[in-house]
Design a protein around this motif. Structure first.
Motif, short mmCIF file in Angstrom:
data_model
loop_
_atom_site.label_atom_id
_atom_site.label_comp_id
_atom_site.label_asym_id
_atom_site.label_seq_id
_atom_site.Cartn_x
_atom_site.Cartn_y
_atom_site.Cartn_z
N ARG A 1 25.07 38.10 46.42
CA ARG A 1 25.43 38.37 47.83
C ARG A 1 25.01 37.21 48.74
NH1 ARG A 1 26.27 43.90 49.50
NH2 ARG A 1 25.28 43.29 51.43
N SER B 1 35.47 38.43 48.10
CA SER B 1 34.06 38.31 48.48
C SER B 1 33.68 39.39 49.50
CB SER B 1 33.71 36.91 48.99
OG SER B 1 34.40 36.59 50.15
N LEU C 1 30.55 41.72 48.84
CA LEU C 1 29.51 41.86 49.86
C LEU C 1 29.36 43.30 50.33
CD1 LEU C 1 30.15 38.60 51.88
CD2 LEU C 1 28.21 39.09 50.37
N GLY D 1 29.45 45.71 48.34
CA GLY D 1 28.79 46.43 47.26
C GLY D 1 29.72 46.91 46.15
#
Length: 142
Positions: A40, A103, A107, A109
Motif C-alpha cells: 500500500r 491500484s 489501496l 483493500g
C-alpha cells in the motif's frame, strides 16, 4: 537541422531518458525492497512519483515537438521524436488509467489479480527509453 534546435532536441531527449531510467528502472523496483514499505505504501508513493514523472515527460515531449517542428529536421530525427510522443501518449491515455483503477482497488483493500497492463507499461517504457536514446543521438548527428 538547425544546430540550435538540434541541441534542444538532444538535451530534452537525454534529460527525458535520464528521468525514465532513474524512476522507472531504478526507483520503482527498489522502493518495494526498502524495509517497512508495504504494498500500500509503495503504491501510494509510486502513484505520486509517476504522476510527477509523467508531467515532466509531457513538458519534455512538448519541448521536443516544438524544437523538431522549428528545426527543419531530417527523417532520422522525426521518426524517433514521433515514436517517443506516441509511446508516452499510449502510456498516459490507455495504460495508466487501467493501472490507476487497479491500484485504487488494492489501496481499498481488495485482493486483485496481477495486471497485464503493468507489463504493457514496462514494454512501452523500455521502447521509449531506446527511442529517446536514438532520438538524442540522431539530433546530435543532425
Amino acid at each position: 537541422m538547425d544546430t540550435m534546435w538540434a541541441a534542444v532536441v538532444a538535451a530534452a531527449a537525454f534529460v527525458w531518458l535520464g528521468m525514465v531510467l532513474a524512476i522507472s528502472f531504478v526507483e520503482a523496483p527498489l522502493k518495494f525492497r526498502a524495509p517497512g514499505v508495504t504494498l500500500r505504501i509503495g503504491l501510494g508513493i509510486g502513484r505520486l512519483v509517476f504522476r510527477a514523472l509523467n508531467r515532466a515527460e509531457a513538458a519534455l515531449a512538448a519541448v521536443v515537438v516544438v524544437a523538431v517542428t522549428a528545426g527543419g529536421p531530417p527523417a532520422p530525427v522525426v521518426a524517433p521524436a514521433a515514436l517517443a510522443v506516441v509511446l508516452l501518449t499510449v502510456q498516459l491515455a490507455a495504460v495508466r488509467p487501467v493501472l490507476n483503477r487497479r491500484s485504487d482497488r488494492v489501496l481499498a483493500g481488495e485482493d486483485v489479480p496481477r495486471s497485464r497492463a503493468h507489463l504493457v507499461y514496462i514494454v512501452c517504457e523500455s521502447a521509449k527509453a531506446l527511442t529517446l536514446a536514438a532520438l538524442g543521438i540522431a539530433a546530435l548527428a543532425a
